[in-house]
Structure formats: C-alpha cells, structure tokens
Design an enzyme around this catalytic site. Structure first.
Site, PDB file in Angstrom:
ATOM      1  N   ASP A  65     -10.069 -13.769  10.107  1.00 28.44           N
ATOM      2  CA  ASP A  65      -9.601 -15.375  10.203  1.00 28.44           C
ATOM      3  C   ASP A  65      -9.383 -15.679  11.686  1.00 28.44           C
ATOM      4  O   ASP A  65      -9.981 -16.810  12.105  1.00 28.44           O
ATOM      5  CB  ASP A  65      -8.442 -15.874   9.529  1.00 28.44           C
ATOM      6  CG  ASP A  65      -7.181 -14.938   9.733  1.00 28.44           C
ATOM      7  OD1 ASP A  65      -7.220 -13.986  10.642  1.00 28.44           O
ATOM      8  OD2 ASP A  65      -6.105 -15.229   9.267  1.00 28.44           O
ATOM      9  N   HIS A  66      -9.152 -14.670  12.675  1.00 28.73           N
ATOM     10  CA  HIS A  66      -8.869 -15.104  14.084  1.00 28.73           C
ATOM     11  C   HIS A  66     -10.303 -14.853  14.979  1.00 28.73           C
ATOM     12  O   HIS A  66     -10.516 -15.895  15.584  1.00 28.73           O
ATOM     13  CB  HIS A  66      -7.922 -14.037  14.620  1.00 28.73           C
ATOM     14  CG  HIS A  66      -6.475 -14.386  14.161  1.00 28.73           C
ATOM     15  ND1 HIS A  66      -6.074 -14.289  12.657  1.00 28.73           N
ATOM     16  CD2 HIS A  66      -5.564 -14.788  14.635  1.00 28.73           C
ATOM     17  CE1 HIS A  66      -4.853 -14.486  12.821  1.00 28.73           C
ATOM     18  NE2 HIS A  66      -4.318 -14.755  14.080  1.00 28.73           N
ATOM     19  N   ASP A 120       1.251 -10.423  11.125  1.00 29.44           N
ATOM     20  CA  ASP A 120       1.204 -11.404  11.643  1.00 29.44           C
ATOM     21  C   ASP A 120       2.634 -12.334  11.527  1.00 29.44           C
ATOM     22  O   ASP A 120       3.065 -12.340  10.456  1.00 29.44           O
ATOM     23  CB  ASP A 120      -0.053 -12.305  11.153  1.00 29.44           C
ATOM     24  CG  ASP A 120      -0.324 -13.678  11.851  1.00 29.44           C
ATOM     25  OD1 ASP A 120      -1.059 -13.685  12.561  1.00 29.44           O
ATOM     26  OD2 ASP A 120       0.551 -14.394  11.772  1.00 29.44           O
ATOM     27  N   ARG A 380       2.294 -23.706  17.508  1.00 33.33           N
ATOM     28  CA  ARG A 380       2.465 -23.013  18.924  1.00 33.33           C
ATOM     29  C   ARG A 380       1.814 -23.801  20.127  1.00 33.33           C
ATOM     30  O   ARG A 380       0.564 -24.169  19.810  1.00 33.33           O
ATOM     31  CB  ARG A 380       2.384 -21.733  18.884  1.00 33.33           C
ATOM     32  CG  ARG A 380       2.936 -20.636  17.906  1.00 33.33           C
ATOM     33  CD  ARG A 380       2.669 -19.313  18.078  1.00 33.33           C
ATOM     34  NE  ARG A 380       3.538 -18.694  17.550  1.00 33.33           N
ATOM     35  CZ  ARG A 380       3.528 -17.461  16.809  1.00 33.33           C
ATOM     36  NH1 ARG A 380       2.525 -16.552  16.867  1.00 33.33           N
ATOM     37  NH2 ARG A 380       4.720 -16.832  16.026  1.00 33.33           N
ATOM     38  N   SER A 536       4.211 -14.118  18.602  1.00 34.85           N
ATOM     39  CA  SER A 536       3.332 -13.355  17.290  1.00 34.85           C
ATOM     40  C   SER A 536       3.908 -12.075  17.397  1.00 34.85           C
ATOM     41  O   SER A 536       4.663 -11.682  18.041  1.00 34.85           O
ATOM     42  CB  SER A 536       2.111 -13.387  18.231  1.00 34.85           C
ATOM     43  OG  SER A 536       2.002 -12.316  19.055  1.00 34.85           O
ATOM     44  N   ARG A 538       1.647  -9.607  17.763  1.00 32.80           N
ATOM     45  CA  ARG A 538       0.733  -8.772  18.465  1.00 32.80           C
ATOM     46  C   ARG A 538       1.183  -7.727  19.153  1.00 32.80           C
ATOM     47  O   ARG A 538       2.217  -7.837  20.027  1.00 32.80           O
ATOM     48  CB  ARG A 538      -0.232  -9.486  19.187  1.00 32.80           C
ATOM     49  CG  ARG A 538       0.520 -10.094  20.543  1.00 32.80           C
ATOM     50  CD  ARG A 538      -0.591 -10.926  21.113  1.00 32.80           C
ATOM     51  NE  ARG A 538      -0.856 -12.375  20.262  1.00 32.80           N
ATOM     52  CZ  ARG A 538      -1.028 -13.327  20.831  1.00 32.80           C
ATOM     53  NH1 ARG A 538      -1.261 -13.660  22.076  1.00 32.80           N
ATOM     54  NH2 ARG A 538      -1.140 -14.506  20.139  1.00 32.80           N
TER      55      ARG A 538
HETATM   56  C1  MIC Z   1      -0.400 -16.148  16.636  1.00 31.67           C
HETATM   57  O1  MIC Z   1      -0.516 -17.292  15.714  1.00 31.67           O
HETATM   58  O2  MIC Z   1      -0.124 -16.102  17.784  1.00 31.67           O
HETATM   59  C2  MIC Z   1      -1.277 -14.969  16.169  1.00 31.67           C
HETATM   60  C3  MIC Z   1      -2.586 -14.883  16.863  1.00 31.67           C
HETATM   61  O3  MIC Z   1      -1.730 -15.283  14.536  1.00 31.67           O
HETATM   62  C4  MIC Z   1      -0.688 -13.655  16.136  1.00 31.67           C
HETATM   63  C5  MIC Z   1      -1.340 -12.526  15.685  1.00 31.67           C
HETATM   64  C6  MIC Z   1      -2.054 -11.794  16.682  1.00 31.67           C
HETATM   65  O4  MIC Z   1      -1.879 -11.998  18.006  1.00 31.67           O
HETATM   66  O5  MIC Z   1      -3.026 -11.310  16.380  1.00 31.67           O
HETATM   67  C7  MIC Z   1       0.820 -13.694  15.293  1.00 31.67           C
HETATM   68  O6  MIC Z   1       1.161 -14.788  14.853  1.00 31.67           O
HETATM   69  O7  MIC Z   1       1.155 -12.925  14.968  1.00 31.67           O
HETATM   70 FE1  SF4 Z   2      -4.077 -18.175  12.913  1.00 34.76          FE
HETATM   71 FE2  SF4 Z   2      -1.624 -17.451  14.242  1.00 34.76          FE
HETATM   72 FE3  SF4 Z   2      -2.625 -20.041  14.374  1.00 34.76          FE
HETATM   73 FE4  SF4 Z   2      -1.445 -19.335  11.916  1.00 34.76          FE
HETATM   74  S1  SF4 Z   2      -0.536 -19.352  13.984  1.00 34.76           S
HETATM   75  S2  SF4 Z   2      -3.643 -20.361  12.426  1.00 34.76           S
HETATM   76  S3  SF4 Z   2      -2.211 -17.084  11.888  1.00 34.76           S
HETATM   77  S4  SF4 Z   2      -3.836 -17.975  15.069  1.00 34.76           S
END
Ligand code: MIC
Ligand code: SF4
Length: 645
Positions: A65-66, A120, A380, A536, A538
């Site tokens: 999805d990313h 996530d 975010r 996140s 990550r």
């Molecule tokens: C995000 O919203 O920052 C992400 C991308 O979904 C991250 C996960 C990632 O960095 O792969 C998260 O929320 O954990």
């Molecule tokens: Fe995707 Fe993270 Fe954004 Fe949710 S917050 S839509 S999981 S990048």
C-alpha cells in the site's frame, strides 16, 4: 482483579509473562500480525533469518500500500519478493490497489478480543472493532511470527467517557483532534485509551477506527472500543458475522485515569501545519486561500466518508484554484461507491481519483507546490512529510476538506447547509481476489522466493562494546519524528529493502550532511529532546543510524515504538537524569561512556558519560530482558543465541 476494563481483559487473556501493573514488562501471546510493504521486506528478511519453515500465528497478512508508485524497478522487485515470501511462509498477500493495510484489515480480518501486532504505527485502527491492535517495529512482528511473545511495558488504562451525540458536520475526526488538543503528541505515551459511554453508540466501526487510528499521534500504545451490536452489524455487512464476539469492560470497572468528552459540544477542528496537535476550531482559521485538498489515508477513507464527499460534490465543481485528489481506503470502498453510482459525482466535479493506497500521506505523489496551503484528511503533517520541504499541511475531517475544495478557502462545512446522512449499504462489495492466500504448507517447499537487486541482506550489529566513544553527530529538539530521522517520500521510500542505500538519507531534511559525517567519524551519538522518535514504526529510523555507526541515542525522553526499535537494533537509548545537561552536549562534542557491558549486566539504573570535564548522569531504563538484548547487539542476535536453548 474483580472487575476489569476491556483492555485489562484482553491483556490478561494473552498474558504469558509478567504482571499487569503499569510500568512492568509484560509478554503477550500474539494471535495475528499485519505488515505493509515499506516495513515488511525487512520483517520478512528477519523472519527468514530465524530459520522457521512457516509462521506460527493464526493469521498473518502483508499489504502492498505504501510503495505503489513504481518509478523504477525497486518497488516491483519488492512486491514480487513479498508475494513469493508470503506464499512460502504462510502469509496472506494483499496486492497493490487492494487498499491501505488498516482499512483492509478492519474490513476483512479484524476480530474483537484478539491481539494483533502490526509493523505500522496505525495498526490500532482495528481497535474500532474491539481488537487490541498494537503498532510495533518489523523485528517485533518477525519475532511474533516465529511464535514468541510480544514484550512491552504494561500501559496505564485511560477510560474516555463519550457522552452526547455529534452534531451535523462534526465527525469522529473531531473527537480525536479534541484529544490531541487536550493531551498533545506526548499525552498518550505509556497509555491505552478505552472509549466507552452512551456516545459510542452513535459511532460506526470505521468512525471508531478513525479515533483509534490517530491515537498513534497521541503516542498511545493503542486505543479501543468494546464490540457491540454496531460491530456485529458492520461485520455482518462484511459477510463475516461468524468472526464477531461480544467483549466489553465489566460494569463499574475503574481506570488508571479518566477523561470525558461531550460529543454534542464539539465543532469542526483542524490541525495547523507542523504537528498533529496544533489544533484550532475551523472557524478560527477560516477564509485562508486553499491550493490543494487530499482526501484519504488510513484515518479517513471509508465508505460513508467517500459517499459524504461524493454527495457534497454532486452538481458542483472543484474550485478553479484548487487541485483535489481522492484516494479511497480500499478497493472495497471504491467498488462499493462505484456500485452505488456516486463515483460519478466525484469524477464530474473535477477531483482527481487515485488508486487505493497511502499515496500523498507519505509523500508518494501529490507533493504540494511552493507555499501551497494543503488541506488533508490525513493524520500526520510533520514538516517535509508531504515531499515538499516548507510545506503547509493542515489535518482535518473529509467534511472540512470537501468544503474547502468547493469554496477554495478554509471553510467550516456547517456553512454548506444540510448534512447528508449517508446510510450503510446492505452489504459491502465483498471480493477478496486482491488478497492472495499462501501456498499449502505441503507445497511451500516448491515456492521460490524472488529476490531482485533491491533486496539487500540484513545488516547486523556486533555484540555491545564495553566503551562507547565518539562525537555528538547531531543534536535535535523536542518531538523529532521518525519522518525527520528517516524520511519517506517517493525518492527514499523505495529504498527500504536496501539499508546501505537508504542510510544516505538519515536526517536528510534537517542536516543533509549527517550520513557523510557519521561515516567519516566512524559513528557516534545522537542527542535528542523530549519524545524523540515520535510517529511511525519504521525501524529504518534505528536500523540506518545503526548501519552508520550510531552507538547510543541520548534524549530527554523517547517515543515507545522508536525506543523499542533502538533496542532491537542494539542502539542504547539513554535518558538525561538532569534534562538541563542537554545543553552540554552540542554537536561535535566528544563523549565517552565506559563500563557499558558490566553496567548492563549488573542492572545499573544509571551510567556516566564523560564529555571533557563534564560528567553527565544518564538513566538506563531497561528491563532484564532488554539488557540481554543490548548485550547481544540486538534482538535478532539475542533470539538466535537462544534458539534451541
Ligand atoms: C507512516 O504513516 O509514517 C507510515 C509510513 O505508515 C509508517 C510506516 C513506515 O514508515 O513504513 C508508520 O506509520 O508506522
Ligand atoms: Fe499509509 Fe501511514 Fe498514511 Fe496510514 S498514515 S495512509 S499507513 S502512510
């Protein structure tokens, strides 16, 4: 314990180690896991390194999805790796276009009372269906897939009583924005938020999911709602009433902390650029020109939301100065909106319809132009996350977004007139063809895992050294997010399976020379303020600094998931005993920490760092298990050294 909260009930039924006392380390049996493509490749490589033939949890799924822009070979390679890996090891694989992990999980796999860990941070979305769902690093997911417990500190349970009923145009998003207004991005650390009271009865499962989703922005361990007739109704429309069980708090249970929100008193809210807790009433900031509107993300892209937007757009055009894009949360949402015909209103309005996925939320496309005001239904808005350095991203409900799109100005949607009350469809379109089940275990041997050149081996750290010395490579302020430490976006995100390549971008927006300096100096220290590493899950925000030789992070305080990731990758998280010592550790200052191994072995709660003549006392807040992990040089080394013992 006589009468228990819902969180306590789920925790106690999964407890395999430790005591349910706030602050104590607990080990929990994990029922289910969720991964996504950007964190999942590492989690898969880590699982592979443990040498297990199949996952040991009752259900595992990985969602693409990313990384779906596919501007080079990297994403495609990752997708093929994940699909073949999933098939071999017993994991469901959700194809690109099938939807955002949290939305699809809510629709197809959420189960009240179960424990889910996901790589996530927005995994708690499933709390909307009564599931205890916790966002963790990829390595913690890998360990759970190997059948080991998930360890965390027992959080405090906060009971949030919802009374009253949301007024027209006021939404679940406003509930969680109100929580952020009251508590800030640090307010949820070490806490689970349990929502209860008559107010929850007017919230559907996806709306409850929105509230749980953005509990991540409070820094919470997770958030949850009981399961009730509303949950059953949702699951029935999903064609899986058999997955429902009723689970709720005992009446008269007490919480560690209490809050109350009267839904009837809320108004449309908006977070101003920079941080999800910069909350204002829309009325206070209305009138400013808007250039971009984005609707979607795992926070706000369910069927009712898309239909509400479509309804507002009926017969209207997006304002000439605004570019508007919509990404539905899942193929199911898109298909159901299409079946019901409302997709026409969206297309006719001039809005850009994107595929289901994270998209602009993580800077994968839709980066705003210079000085654009971008209004988003996302969760975010840390600086630069959109892909544009000095971005101006506002966070709000889809209702406010669509009002801004048609007027071209920040607009309170109550000015649009009557609120469209969208009914649920009798049944959502249920078609799981986008979720590929794994090969039968009898056939798993025959599946060959495909590894393109973007899939690079997993770097590991050596055992902990007795002396840690080097320079302060960077000093940063409070609330530094993992987006600041390890940025994402269309250029960097595709490198998640290639740690040497992605480590070149550590602190890229704040200090583009960081990676070079770290390598030239052969590693060193990072110094941070409060809530270091918020956001996140990550693990690259730990893994890449580890690869660059970072030995310890010294901060005023840490965010939960990032702190766990540092430990998992053998970077010592140390806290100032006296936070004013932060001032002593400017960038470039040389630092030495002696006797690290013995201090860890002996369970010392503090350790001294020497910077010239300054002796700085640092707190070592680690459980006995975490000390062993640190001594081994990280969780993977630790697990391997315990395998078979
Ligand atoms: C995000 O919203 O920052 C992400 C991308 O979904 C991250 C996960 C990632 O960095 O792969 C998260 O929320 O954990
Ligand atoms: Fe995707 Fe993270 Fe954004 Fe949710 S917050 S839509 S999981 S990048």
């Amino acid at each position: 314990m006589s009468s228990m909260s819902l969180a306590q009930k789920i925790i106690s039924s999964h407890l395999v180690d430790g005591k349910m006392e706030p602050g104590q380390e607990i080990g929990l049996h994990v029922d289910r896991v969720l991964m996504q493509d950007a964190t999942g490749t590492m989690a898969c490589l880590q699982f592979e390194a443990m040498g297990m033939p199949r996952v040991k949890v009752e259900h595992a799924a990985i969602y693409v999805d990313h990384n779906i822009l596919q501007t080079g070979f990297e994403n495609g390679d990752d997708h093929r790796f994940l699909q073949t890996f999933a098939s071999k090891y017993g994991i469901h694989y959700s194809k690109p276009g099938n939807g955002i992990c949290h939305q699809v999980n809510l629709e197809r796999f959420s189960m009240p009372g179960k424990l889910l860990v996901g790589s996530d941070s927005h995994t708690p979305t499933a709390g909307g269906a009564g599931m205890m769902a916790i966002g963790v690093g990829g390595l913690d997911v890998a360990v759970a897939m190997a059948g080991a417990p998930f360890y965390t500190k027992m959080p405090k349970i906060v009971g949030v009583k919802l009374t009253g009923r949301l007024r027209p145009w006021v939404t679940a998003k406003d509930v969680i924005l109100e929580m952020l207004r009251r508590l800030s991005v640090k307010g949820g650390i070490g806490r689970i938020f349990e929502y209860y009271g008559e107010g929850i009865k007017s919230l559907g499962v996806p709306q409850r999911g929105t509230i749980c989703n953005m509990g991540a922005e409070l820094g919470a361990t997770t958030s949850l709602f009981e399961s009730d007739e509303i949950t059953l109704d949702y699951m029935t429309r999903q064609g899986r009433p058999q997955d429902y069980t009723q689970i709720s708090a005992d009446s008269g249970c007490s919480y560690d902390e209490n809050m109350e929100i009267n839904l009837s008193e809320l108004e449309p809210m908006i977070a101003l650029p920079g941080s999800p807790d910069a909350i204002h009433k829309v009325r206070e900031v209305q009138g400013a020109d808007v250039h971009q509107v984005l609707i979607g993300s795992c926070t706000n892209s369910s069927y009712v939301e898309m239909m509400t937007v479509a309804h507002v757009l009926r017969g209207k055009k997006v304002h000439p100065n605004v570019t508007m894009a919509i990404n539905p949360g899942s193929k199911q949402v898109l298909e159901t909106v299409a079946r019901d015909g409302s997709i026409y209103n969206i297309i006719a309005s001039g809005a850009r319809l994107l595929e289901s996925g994270c998209q602009g939320c993580i800077g994968m496309g839709s980066a705003p132009g210079t000085d654009w005001v971008s209004i988003r239904s996302f969760n975010r808005n840390w600086p630069g996350r959109s892909g544009t350095k000095d971005d101006k991203v506002y966070l709000t409900s889809p209702e406010v977004c669509v009002a801004c799109a048609v007027t071209g100005k920040i607009t309170d949607p109550r000015d649009l007139g009557e609120y469209p009350n969208i009914p649920w469809p009798d049944k959502f379109v249920v078609d799981d063809s986008g979720i590929v089940p794994p090969a039968l275990s009898s056939e798993a041997d025959r599946v060959i895992v495909s590894r393109g050149p973007n899939i690079r081996p997993l770097p590991l750290r050596e055992k902990m050294e007795n002396n840690l010395s080097g320079e302060v490579l960077i000093r940063v302020g409070d609330n530094i997010s993992t987006d600041a430490i390890m940025p994402a976006g269309a250029k960097i995100l595709p490198l998640r399976s290639n740690v040497p390549a992605i480590s070149e971008y550590v602190f890229y927006w704040l200090d583009p020379d960081f990676a070079k300096r770290a390598k030239d100096k052969q590693g060193g220290f990072i110094v941070g303020g409060e809530n270091y590493g918020q956001g996140s899950s990550r693990e690259h925000a730990a893994l890449a600094p580890m690869y660059l030789g970072v030995k310890a992070v010294i901060a005023k305080s840490f965010a939960r998931i990032h702190r766990a990731n540092l430990i998992n990758f053998g970077i010592l998280p140390l806290e100032f005993q006296n936070s004013s010592n932060f001032e002593l550790l400017a960038q470039g200052r040389s630092l030495s920490i002696d006797n690290v191994v013995n201090s860890l072995k002996e369970g010392a709660s503090t350790i001294e760092a020497l910077a010239g003549d300054d002796r700085i006392v640092l707190k070592v807040d680690l459980t006995p298990r975490q000390r062993q992990v640190m001594l081994s040089g990280g969780l993977l080394n630790y697990i391997r050294s315990h395998q078979g013992s």
